[in-house]
Enzyme design. Structure first.
Site, short mmCIF file in Angstrom:
data_model
loop_
_atom_site.label_atom_id
_atom_site.label_comp_id
_atom_site.label_asym_id
_atom_site.label_seq_id
_atom_site.Cartn_x
_atom_site.Cartn_y
_atom_site.Cartn_z
N LYS A 54 -30.32 -16.01 22.71
CA LYS A 54 -29.04 -16.68 23.31
C LYS A 54 -29.28 -16.57 24.80
CE LYS A 54 -26.15 -14.63 19.58
NZ LYS A 54 -25.73 -13.44 19.09
N GLN A 98 -23.29 -7.93 20.82
CA GLN A 98 -24.23 -8.46 19.53
C GLN A 98 -23.90 -7.18 18.47
OE1 GLN A 98 -26.01 -10.82 19.09
NE2 GLN A 98 -26.59 -10.42 17.15
N ASP A 121 -17.34 -15.37 21.32
CA ASP A 121 -17.67 -15.53 19.93
C ASP A 121 -16.60 -15.46 18.84
OD1 ASP A 121 -20.46 -14.53 19.11
OD2 ASP A 121 -20.10 -12.49 19.76
#
Ligand code: GUN
Length: 294
Positions: A54, A98, A121
């Site tokens: 990422k 994460q 997200d």
């Protein structure tokens, strides 16, 4: 093999080139560089590999990448303070924690502490709720990428029947919502561990999205001739012939499904690159919103 491979790397490359252009334009016209903060707690090997990918993609698109690594044994309060600091930081337009977090962390509380306008997200209850009722929001990255992959396969989703296997908050539930929105207009069935005979449903389906977290969940005898299969699974199988000692397989048995389907995503190289791409898309969108409001 009958099926066409839906190449997520190619689609991701095309979209990332457009995103990079958007980033350059925003810098030039508004003096704003999109910034993404990626927080990793602990050292789960799969998570390390995801966040590294990422961050690399973020830099390649011309964005600012802020890497935050915290040990697994920190107090939850330290993480919450860090998120509060990033919520208030004007250089940061997207914050990603994460998942999964190490044992002992209250994942819901942590996600809830991210400002919805920086939740690239799309995991906060505010964004999930907005998505459900069709308001402007950040769409969750993997489900959004899955819709793009089905469209890229050449299938017109409208009026098709789709089966989603899996009901996770990250993939199964949101993908079912997105597929059934007016814009896509599929008729959706969700199967999960409580479904006695999944094949009864998948055999009728034009589109099967498998996100069960278990290799071999979907086999060729379970699908309809000509269907499109999207495999969200990422499973590490021990393999001494590989340099890392493992290989990656999806949730679908690739060979038997590819003999029946018209198109299928590979693992790796299908859904994965698209998840990261849609994260970049959301981060650029977040920075644009800020730039336009100033
Ligand atoms: N863990 C697995 N997939 C994801 C994702 O898309 N975002 C975050 N933050 N964690 C994940």
């Amino acid at each position: 093999m009958k099926a066409k491979i839906i190449d997520g790397k190619i689609l991701a490359q095309n979209l990332r080139a457009e995103i990079a252009e958007g980033v350059a334009r925003l810098k030039e016209e508004k003096g704003v560089t999109p910034g993404l903060a990626v927080i990793l707690v602990g050292e789960n090997p799969a998570s390390v590999s995801y966040v590294t990918a990422k961050e690399k993609a973020c830099v390649e698109a011309g964005m600012l990448s802020r890497e935050i690594r915290l040990p697994a044994d920190i107090e939850e309060g330290v993480l919450l303070d860090k998120i509060a600091e990033l919520n208030a930081d004007d250089a940061i337009h997207g914050i990603l924690v994460q998942l999964p977090l190490p044992k002992g962390f209250d994942e819901k509380k942590v996600i809830n502490s991210i400002a919805p306008e920086k939740d690239v997200d799309g995991f906060t209850p505010i964004n999930v709720g907005r998505m459900l009722i069709g308001e402007e929001c950040f769409l969750p990255c993997t489900p959004h990428g899955i819709i793009k992959l089905i469209e890229f396969s050449g299938m017109d989703i409208k009026g098709k029947s789709a089966v989603v296997i899996g009901r996770s908050n990250i993939v199964g539930k949101p993908v079912a919502v997105l597929l059934s929105r007016k814009e896509t207009n599929a008729t959706v069935t969700m199967c999960h561990t409580g479904t006695p005979d999944i094949a009864k449903f998948t055999r009728q389906a034009d589109i099967v999205v498998v996100a069960a977290g278990r290799p071999g969940t979907l086999t060729g005898d379970m699908i309809k001739e000509g269907s499109v299969v999207i495999d969200v699974g990422v499973n590490r199988i021990p393999d001494e012939t590989k340099p890392k000692g493992f290989r990656l397989v999806g949730d679908a048995d690739f060979d038997s499904c590819a003999a029946v389907a018209s198109a299928i995503t590979p693992v790796p190289g299908g859904v994965g690159p698209m998840t990261i791409t849609m994260l970049l898309f959301n981060t650029l969108e977040s920075a644009r919103r800020v730039a336009l409001n100033n």
